[in-house]
Design an enzyme around this catalytic site. Sequence first.
Site, PDB file in Angstrom:
ATOM      1  N   LYS A  98       2.727 -11.563  -7.471  1.00 15.44           N
ATOM      2  CA  LYS A  98       2.576 -10.199  -7.545  1.00 15.44           C
ATOM      3  C   LYS A  98       2.729 -10.123  -9.152  1.00 15.44           C
ATOM      4  O   LYS A  98       3.644 -10.627  -9.958  1.00 15.44           O
ATOM      5  CB  LYS A  98       3.883  -9.839  -6.822  1.00 15.44           C
ATOM      6  CG  LYS A  98       3.601  -9.466  -5.555  1.00 15.44           C
ATOM      7  CD  LYS A  98       4.786  -8.784  -4.736  1.00 15.44           C
ATOM      8  CE  LYS A  98       4.544  -8.045  -3.484  1.00 15.44           C
ATOM      9  NZ  LYS A  98       3.992  -9.307  -2.342  1.00 15.44           N
ATOM     10  N   ASP A 132      -1.716 -10.883  -6.140  1.00 12.58           N
ATOM     11  CA  ASP A 132      -1.526  -9.939  -4.890  1.00 12.58           C
ATOM     12  C   ASP A 132      -1.596  -8.365  -5.359  1.00 12.58           C
ATOM     13  O   ASP A 132      -1.519  -8.113  -6.679  1.00 12.58           O
ATOM     14  CB  ASP A 132      -0.222 -10.190  -4.351  1.00 12.58           C
ATOM     15  CG  ASP A 132       0.091  -9.793  -2.736  1.00 12.58           C
ATOM     16  OD1 ASP A 132      -1.082  -8.949  -2.500  1.00 12.58           O
ATOM     17  OD2 ASP A 132       0.983  -9.999  -2.278  1.00 12.58           O
ATOM     18  N   MET A 133      -1.728  -7.301  -4.299  1.00  8.76           N
ATOM     19  CA  MET A 133      -1.725  -6.143  -4.802  1.00  8.76           C
ATOM     20  C   MET A 133      -0.347  -5.404  -4.220  1.00  8.76           C
ATOM     21  O   MET A 133       0.049  -5.610  -3.305  1.00  8.76           O
ATOM     22  CB  MET A 133      -2.996  -5.463  -4.531  1.00  8.76           C
ATOM     23  CG  MET A 133      -3.207  -4.007  -4.693  1.00  8.76           C
ATOM     24  SD  MET A 133      -3.534  -3.695  -6.306  1.00  8.76           S
ATOM     25  CE  MET A 133      -5.330  -4.308  -6.560  1.00  8.76           C
ATOM     26  N   GLN A 161      -6.613  -3.107  -0.704  1.00  8.42           N
ATOM     27  CA  GLN A 161      -5.930  -2.600   0.421  1.00  8.42           C
ATOM     28  C   GLN A 161      -6.883  -1.455   0.767  1.00  8.42           C
ATOM     29  O   GLN A 161      -7.414  -0.381   0.286  1.00  8.42           O
ATOM     30  CB  GLN A 161      -4.750  -1.936  -0.018  1.00  8.42           C
ATOM     31  CG  GLN A 161      -3.818  -2.884  -0.614  1.00  8.42           C
ATOM     32  CD  GLN A 161      -2.711  -2.349  -1.132  1.00  8.42           C
ATOM     33  OE1 GLN A 161      -1.672  -2.448  -0.489  1.00  8.42           O
ATOM     34  NE2 GLN A 161      -2.638  -1.928  -2.419  1.00  8.42           N
ATOM     35  N   ARG A 182      -9.584 -10.768  -1.160  1.00  9.86           N
ATOM     36  CA  ARG A 182      -8.797 -10.811   0.174  1.00  9.86           C
ATOM     37  C   ARG A 182      -8.695  -9.228   0.486  1.00  9.86           C
ATOM     38  O   ARG A 182      -8.018  -8.622  -0.190  1.00  9.86           O
ATOM     39  CB  ARG A 182      -7.417 -11.342   0.056  1.00  9.86           C
ATOM     40  CG  ARG A 182      -6.830 -11.412   1.335  1.00  9.86           C
ATOM     41  CD  ARG A 182      -5.558 -12.389   1.482  1.00  9.86           C
ATOM     42  NE  ARG A 182      -4.401 -11.944   0.484  1.00  9.86           N
ATOM     43  CZ  ARG A 182      -3.997 -12.502  -0.491  1.00  9.86           C
ATOM     44  NH1 ARG A 182      -4.364 -13.649  -0.911  1.00  9.86           N
ATOM     45  NH2 ARG A 182      -2.732 -12.207  -1.268  1.00  9.86           N
ATOM     46  N   GLY A 186      -3.190  -2.682   4.248  1.00 12.88           N
ATOM     47  CA  GLY A 186      -2.228  -2.125   3.117  1.00 12.88           C
ATOM     48  C   GLY A 186      -1.010  -1.766   3.828  1.00 12.88           C
ATOM     49  O   GLY A 186      -0.848  -1.266   5.110  1.00 12.88           O
ATOM     50  N   THR A 228      -5.970  -9.998   8.061  1.00 11.79           N
ATOM     51  CA  THR A 228      -5.694  -9.218   9.212  1.00 11.79           C
ATOM     52  C   THR A 228      -5.072  -9.862  10.576  1.00 11.79           C
ATOM     53  O   THR A 228      -5.310 -11.091  10.455  1.00 11.79           O
ATOM     54  CB  THR A 228      -6.709  -8.272   9.546  1.00 11.79           C
ATOM     55  OG1 THR A 228      -6.391  -7.427  10.789  1.00 11.79           O
ATOM     56  CG2 THR A 228      -8.022  -9.112  10.163  1.00 11.79           C
ATOM     57  N   ARG A 290       8.229  -4.007   5.446  1.00 11.20           N
ATOM     58  CA  ARG A 290       6.967  -3.834   5.493  1.00 11.20           C
ATOM     59  C   ARG A 290       6.025  -4.640   6.561  1.00 11.20           C
ATOM     60  O   ARG A 290       5.304  -4.125   7.395  1.00 11.20           O
ATOM     61  CB  ARG A 290       6.154  -4.200   4.226  1.00 11.20           C
ATOM     62  CG  ARG A 290       6.412  -3.291   2.958  1.00 11.20           C
ATOM     63  CD  ARG A 290       5.781  -3.246   1.998  1.00 11.20           C
ATOM     64  NE  ARG A 290       5.694  -4.504   1.088  1.00 11.20           N
ATOM     65  CZ  ARG A 290       6.788  -4.686  -0.145  1.00 11.20           C
ATOM     66  NH1 ARG A 290       7.379  -3.554  -0.343  1.00 11.20           N
ATOM     67  NH2 ARG A 290       6.836  -5.665  -0.832  1.00 11.20           N
ATOM     68  N   ARG A 291       6.622  -5.735   6.740  1.00 10.10           N
ATOM     69  CA  ARG A 291       6.147  -6.666   8.047  1.00 10.10           C
ATOM     70  C   ARG A 291       6.467  -5.799   9.346  1.00 10.10           C
ATOM     71  O   ARG A 291       5.587  -5.914  10.251  1.00 10.10           O
ATOM     72  CB  ARG A 291       6.638  -8.105   7.821  1.00 10.10           C
ATOM     73  CG  ARG A 291       6.344  -8.843   6.821  1.00 10.10           C
ATOM     74  CD  ARG A 291       4.910  -9.346   6.570  1.00 10.10           C
ATOM     75  NE  ARG A 291       3.979  -8.091   6.095  1.00 10.10           N
ATOM     76  CZ  ARG A 291       4.114  -7.924   4.937  1.00 10.10           C
ATOM     77  NH1 ARG A 291       4.779  -8.299   3.747  1.00 10.10           N
ATOM     78  NH2 ARG A 291       3.171  -6.587   4.455  1.00 10.10           N
TER      79      ARG A 291
END
Length: 309
Positions: A98, A132-133, A161, A182, A186, A228, A290-291
């Site tokens: 990140k 990563d975004m 995203q 990738r 989002g 995904t 977030r997960r």
Amino acid sequence: MAIARSFLLRAASSQWLAAQVTKRAFTRRAALRFMPGEDVGSALEASGALAGQDIGTILTQLGENVTTPGEAAAVREHYQDVIEQIAERGLPSQISVKPTHLGLDIAFDACLAHIKALAEQAAATGQLLWIDMEDSRYVEPTLELYRELRTADANVGVCLQAYLRRTPDDLKRLLPLEPVIRLVKGAYNEPAAVALPVKREVDERFFKLGRRLMEHSKKGRSSVVFGTHDLKLVKRLREEARRLECDAGTYEFHMLYGIKARAQKTLAQEGERVRVLVSYGSAWFPWYMRRLAERPANVWFVVRSFLLP
């Protein structure tokens, strides 16, 4: 369910709540469902086990928004050691970083230098480095980092995203670089003016962007990864890949450790390239929130656990 998802995404940014929740044994045990352990050794061991199933891995140390140059340098040194350990063990693994974990909030040029050093080391050992975004505030500087690095290093990939309204234009601007991308849906709490608010719209956007990437990849001009766990979407993308006559090696599927493990194994057995994102570290609270927000079936159970003593 949308209310609970919004609650979890807002909770992800609360330092006070993180301090309270991470003290509870229940939530620490629950977080381990999505990570093999907090130390890098656990992540490497999990990577070895997955390699035995013909599944590659991506390793990432949890953390973001460091506030001092010393912290950013320590993160770089940590990843340099991880790259060495991956090479020594002969693992089919990559790392994902990140930008804010490497000091993007402090100084763009210093962050770029850290990531460039990691990219060069990864290239020397035949590994790919992923950028990563993060949330929408960081999209533009992250893409600028990628453009700078992609010019010098071919072994660098970036995350896009699908739910962000700007992403189709971002992809259009990146394609001339023959990018490694990738694509994910989002997972940040974004306003409707910035991100598509309706799941079916996000799913359709993901599919259309994925098809465009496969068409470009088929010409040998880019590499594409689909991040995904939506198995219906995976099926649509696989069918589209066959229709476009894409070679299996021109795209991959990425999923998280601990989610849809059986599907991961099945995809690999059916000849698809699969990688699992293995996260580790003590700064797991915002990532874990977030997960959970991505998995509605778990939302009320976890919210209830926060409210009960």
